[in-house]
Design an enzyme around this catalytic site. Structure first.
Site, PDB file in Angstrom:
ATOM      1  N   CYS A  79       0.829  -1.200   0.000  1.00 22.90           N
ATOM      2  CA  CYS A  79       0.000   0.000   0.000  1.00 22.90           C
ATOM      3  C   CYS A  79       0.867   1.255   0.000  1.00 22.90           C
ATOM      4  CB  CYS A  79      -0.938   0.087   1.198  1.00 22.90           C
ATOM      5  SG  CYS A  79      -1.883  -1.409   1.483  1.00 22.90           S
ATOM      6  N   ARG A 112       2.849   0.486  -5.353  1.00 22.36           N
ATOM      7  CA  ARG A 112       2.792  -0.241  -4.084  1.00 22.36           C
ATOM      8  C   ARG A 112       1.491  -1.028  -3.919  1.00 22.36           C
ATOM      9  NH1 ARG A 112       6.751   2.109  -0.750  1.00 22.36           N
ATOM     10  NH2 ARG A 112       5.801   1.182   1.073  1.00 22.36           N
ATOM     11  N   TRP A 115      -3.047  -2.565  -1.506  1.00 19.61           N
ATOM     12  CA  TRP A 115      -2.789  -3.952  -1.922  1.00 19.61           C
ATOM     13  C   TRP A 115      -3.303  -4.793  -0.765  1.00 19.61           C
ATOM     14  CZ3 TRP A 115      -0.004  -8.171  -0.092  1.00 19.61           C
ATOM     15  CH2 TRP A 115       0.200  -9.215  -1.025  1.00 19.61           C
ATOM     16  N   ASN A 140      -0.154   1.562   6.032  1.00 20.65           N
ATOM     17  CA  ASN A 140       0.601   0.601   5.216  1.00 20.65           C
ATOM     18  C   ASN A 140       1.305  -0.326   6.200  1.00 20.65           C
ATOM     19  OD1 ASN A 140       2.426  -0.695   3.452  1.00 20.65           O
ATOM     20  ND2 ASN A 140       3.916   0.943   3.701  1.00 20.65           N
ATOM     21  N   GLY A 141       1.077  -1.620   6.060  1.00 22.07           N
ATOM     22  CA  GLY A 141       1.703  -2.576   6.972  1.00 22.07           C
ATOM     23  C   GLY A 141       0.703  -3.623   7.414  1.00 22.07           C
ATOM     24  N   GLU A 171      13.931 -16.686 -14.471  1.00 17.48           N
ATOM     25  CA  GLU A 171      13.447 -15.314 -14.647  1.00 17.48           C
ATOM     26  C   GLU A 171      12.444 -15.233 -15.804  1.00 17.48           C
ATOM     27  OE1 GLU A 171      13.303 -12.766 -13.010  1.00 17.48           O
ATOM     28  OE2 GLU A 171      13.079 -11.099 -14.375  1.00 17.48           O
ATOM     29  N   LYS A 227       8.539 -14.029 -15.484  1.00 18.67           N
ATOM     30  CA  LYS A 227       7.953 -12.944 -16.292  1.00 18.67           C
ATOM     31  C   LYS A 227       6.627 -13.389 -16.896  1.00 18.67           C
ATOM     32  CE  LYS A 227       9.662 -10.395 -15.080  1.00 18.67           C
ATOM     33  NZ  LYS A 227      10.734 -10.231 -14.145  1.00 18.67           N
ATOM     34  N   GLU A 264       3.767 -13.856 -14.179  1.00 20.94           N
ATOM     35  CA  GLU A 264       3.203 -12.700 -13.487  1.00 20.94           C
ATOM     36  C   GLU A 264       2.381 -11.783 -14.390  1.00 20.94           C
ATOM     37  OE1 GLU A 264       6.008 -10.034 -11.572  1.00 20.94           O
ATOM     38  OE2 GLU A 264       7.490 -10.407 -13.121  1.00 20.94           O
ATOM     39  N   HIS A 287      14.535 -36.041 -14.514  1.00 22.03           N
ATOM     40  CA  HIS A 287      14.239 -36.518 -13.164  1.00 22.03           C
ATOM     41  C   HIS A 287      12.792 -36.249 -12.775  1.00 22.03           C
ATOM     42  CE1 HIS A 287      18.429 -37.534 -12.598  1.00 22.03           C
ATOM     43  NE2 HIS A 287      18.736 -36.352 -13.112  1.00 22.03           N
ATOM     44  N   LYS A 330       4.298  -3.400  -7.167  1.00 25.67           N
ATOM     45  CA  LYS A 330       5.702  -3.219  -7.554  1.00 25.67           C
ATOM     46  C   LYS A 330       6.629  -3.410  -6.360  1.00 25.67           C
ATOM     47  CE  LYS A 330       8.989  -2.185 -10.390  1.00 25.67           C
ATOM     48  NZ  LYS A 330       9.426  -3.359 -11.178  1.00 25.67           N
TER      49      LYS A 330
HETATM   50  O1  M6R Z   1      12.096  -4.464  -5.184  1.00 26.03           O
HETATM   51  P1  M6R Z   1      12.655  -5.845  -5.113  1.00 26.03           P
HETATM   52  O2  M6R Z   1      13.715  -6.096  -6.113  1.00 26.03           O
HETATM   53  O3  M6R Z   1      13.152  -6.176  -3.727  1.00 26.03           O
HETATM   54  O4  M6R Z   1      11.448  -6.788  -5.422  1.00 26.03           O
HETATM   55  C1  M6R Z   1      11.561  -8.176  -5.334  1.00 26.03           C
HETATM   56  C2  M6R Z   1      10.395  -8.852  -6.011  1.00 26.03           C
HETATM   57  O5  M6R Z   1       9.192  -8.505  -5.390  1.00 26.03           O
HETATM   58  C3  M6R Z   1      10.303  -8.497  -7.493  1.00 26.03           C
HETATM   59  O6  M6R Z   1      11.482  -8.792  -8.158  1.00 26.03           O
HETATM   60  C4  M6R Z   1       9.142  -9.268  -8.157  1.00 26.03           C
HETATM   61  O7  M6R Z   1       9.429 -10.626  -8.171  1.00 26.03           O
HETATM   62  C5  M6R Z   1       8.900  -8.731  -9.567  1.00 26.03           C
HETATM   63  N1  M6R Z   1       7.505  -8.523  -9.768  1.00 26.03           N
HETATM   64  C6  M6R Z   1       9.368  -9.642 -10.628  1.00 26.03           C
HETATM   65  O8  M6R Z   1       9.144  -9.134 -11.893  1.00 26.03           O
END
Ligand code: M6R
Length: 614
Positions: A2, A27, A75, A101-102, A487, A491, A494, A510, A609
């Site tokens: 948030c 956020r 969020w 926030n928290g 990675e 991508k 998500e 395996h 984010k």
């Molecule tokens: O801000 P950060 O790099 O600490 O964030 C870590 C993850 O939350 C972030 O990399 C997340 O996995 C992304 N959405 C991936 O694209």
């Protein structure tokens, strides 16, 4: 997570707060709300499910005047995304309004106790419990607001950054924090509080960061008092708000993610600027210069991170071990913090985070620090919490990343890790001159090679159309390309909501090979490197089971190109730098599949984010 913000001053609060929410939307963006106190001393609260733009649309024609206000973009943690659960929450008496926030961990027991005292709750949130508790404690005595907050926050278990309106004092704004960030912008007789500096930039020249368990009381006359929960006065350095926090725009791209993918040649140039000297054949990180003795004495490197940053950390581990010959491990910060890890004072802990605000990574840093380890941060957001909590570090300097799916931050992190490993290896004499010089030359050539890779955009866009049917994807790689495969899978998951698994290619047999049939797309990273022949065998194993192979190969490849269904060619580079080039087509593939499926690429469902809750 948030984002919270609050305003007190001579200007209309609403436009400043809405603009601030837009900056904070990274956020969280499942609902948003605003509370405003107008000149007649009336409190108006507006909330909407959805994004800040939905809140803004809902404000049309409403009474939105006022010089005091608080606002929130959410969020969801406790309670589904809905207008009822959106913040601000107002106490039953109507005296207090709060944004938070928290997470309040002991909210359930507090709620039960308050219900017994007759408090009724409208939402399922922990935040409403907090504001009701403030209301209850205030109703039991004549204490001033700060004293009430001290008592309440002392009882709270968990994390909070709050902005609070007390209708008894409509010329004051209150804020407090513990474990969640809160910046206080100071203007001419006005204040803007926010989860980060972005809503403050352009509105105030000065900023300070509230410390843990501190309460700020801001007055309309411009005075500011900060105390901790024990009522000791607190003072903080007042910093100038950086001038170059410009607004980020899409610059003609359909999405921030695409813009950020295309920015990578220039963002990596910025990342290496002043650090990689091709002419002098040196790599220099100022943090390594300043803390050379400590870093060279490290007996072990522990890399802590989450998500994409963790994938970069897996690559960093290999680089540190290969070049520096120092044992290294990469651990999920969320696992590390609760695993009772063995941490020695001779350890160096590297915390990687784009946002610098990830709660688990921050907690891992604090744990490692308490055990005497030396902490090195690799972050993007300048002045964020993690860089402030570390002993030293290197910013990746790739500029603001707005798309939730991390792209240019990943390549920036890998680049900084390469520079770090090279700089330490050089100092330790664990790298020979030829390898060192070759790495520098190759690092410097990466931006140009990336430009070449970006030319595959149109063909990847066409390819993507063929895979919108897929329910699953497998991504394979080996060595340095294995984290790149993880990675690539992340991508896709998500932003397109297609299930995807990343695997070390040889592990297929395996178990996961059972999943292969003519429906299963397998993305395989098969560039020219030491394990090329092995990868070729892995491709054959998949084709023998009729899997649909999309291979990322080096320019001029023939062997894999002959058997794969589709190939994407990229320029050759040194094996450890392969992830920098390979990640570009993987990002583009995920992007175009998500676009074909009509998904909200920059703000995918359920994500934010910056993950500021654990
Ligand atoms: O801000 P950060 O790099 O600490 O964030 C870590 C993850 O939350 C972030 O990399 C997340 O996995 C992304 N959405 C991936 O694209």
């Amino acid at each position: 997570m948030c984002g919270i913000t609050g305003y007190l001053g001579g200007r209309e609060a609403c436009p400043i707060l809405i603009d601030g929410l837009r900056q904070l939307e990274y956020r969280g963006y499942d609902s948003a709300g605003i509370a405003l106190v107008n000149e007649c001393g009336e409190l108006h609260v507006y909330k909407e499910k959805g994004k800040v733009q939905d809140l803004e649309a809902g404000l049309a024609g409403k009474n939105i005047s006022g010089h005091l206000g608080i606002a929130h973009t959410r969020w969801a943690t406790h309670g589904e995304p809905s207008a009822v659960n959106a913040h601000p929450h107002v106490s039953s008496s109507g005296r207090f309004a709060i944004v938070h926030n928290g997470i309040i961990e002991n909210y359930a027991v507090i709620r039960r106790n308050l219900e017994k005292k007759g408090y009724a709750f409208k939402s399922s949130t922990d935040t409403e419990v907090l504001v009701q508790l403030i209301d209850y404690v205030a109703s039991c005595s004549d204490s001033d607001t700060v004293a009430v907050l001290q008592e309440v926050l002392d009882e709270i278990v968990g994390a909070y950054a709050i902005a609070l309106i007390d209708m008894k004092y409509p010329d004051r704004l209150f804020a407090a924090r513990k474990s969640s960030p809160l910046a206080v912008g100071i203007g001419d007789d006005e204040f803007i509080v926010a989860s980060d500096i972005s809503p403050i930039a352009g509105n105030a020249d000065k900023v300070m960061y509230l410390g843990d368990e501190e309460i700020a009381e801001m007055h309309r006359d411009g005075s500011l008092h900060i105390v901790n929960l024990s009522n000791a006065e607190c003072r903080h350095e007042i910093l100038a708000v950086p001038k170059n926090l410009g607004r980020t725009r899409k610059d003609g791209f359909d999405h921030f993610m695409l813009k950020e993918i295309f920015e990578q040649p220039s963002s990596l140039t910025d990342c290496m600027r002043g650090r990689v000297d091709v002419v002098g054949k040196t790599v220099t990180l100022s943090a390594v210069r300043e803390h050379k003795d400590r870093l060279l004495a490290a007996e072990r490197f522990i890399i802590v991170a989450c998500g994409t940053s963790w994938h970069a950390g897996l690559i960093g581990k290999q680089m540190i071990e290969n070049f520096c010959r120092i044992p290294a491990e990469t651990v999920y910060a969320s696992e590390f913090r609760y695993s009772n890890p063995v941490i020695r004072s001779s350890d160096v802990v590297i915390a990687i985070s784009q946002s610098g605000e990830t709660a688990d990574t921050l907690a891992a840093v604090e744990l490692a620090r308490s055990k005497g380890a030396f902490i090195y941060g690799i972050c993007n957001a300048v002045g964020s919490s993690i860089p402030r909590a570390t002993d030293t570090g290197s910013y990746i300097h790739v500029g603001p990343e707005i798309g939730v799916a991390s792209t240019k931050a990943f390549t920036g992190q890998v680049t900084v890790l390469a520079m770090l490993a090279l700089d330490i290896a050089r100092e330790k004499n664990t790298i020979d001159d030829r390898t060192y010089a070759g790495m520098i030359e190759e690092l410097a050539s990466i931006p140009e090679k990336m430009r070449v890779v970006l030319r595959t955009n149109d063909s990847i866009a066409s390819l993507a159309k063929m895979f919108t049917y897929a329910k699953n994807f497998i991504y394979l790689g080996r060595g340095y390309s294995y984290p790149a495969a993880l990675e690539g899978a992340l991508k896709l998951k998500e932003i397109s909501y297609i299930h995807a698994e990343g695997y070390p290619a040889a592990e297929m047999k395996h178990g996961p090979i059972a999943l292969i049939d003519e429906e299963m797309p397998v993305v395989i990273i098969a560039t020219h490197n030491a394990l090329y022949e092995k990868i070729l065998s892995n491709v054959q194993e998949i084709k023998a089971r009729k899997g649909r192979v999309i291979a990322i190969v080096s320019e001029g490849d023939t062997a894999i190109s002959d058997i794969a269904d589709t190939v994407i060619e990229i320029p050759e580079t040194i094996e450890c730098l392969d992830p920098l080039l390979v990640s570009v087509p993987l990002q583009l593939l995920a992007y175009h599949i998500a676009v074909c499926k009509g998904k909200d690429v920059d703000r995918p469902r359920n994500l934010a984010k910056s993950v500021t809750v654990e």
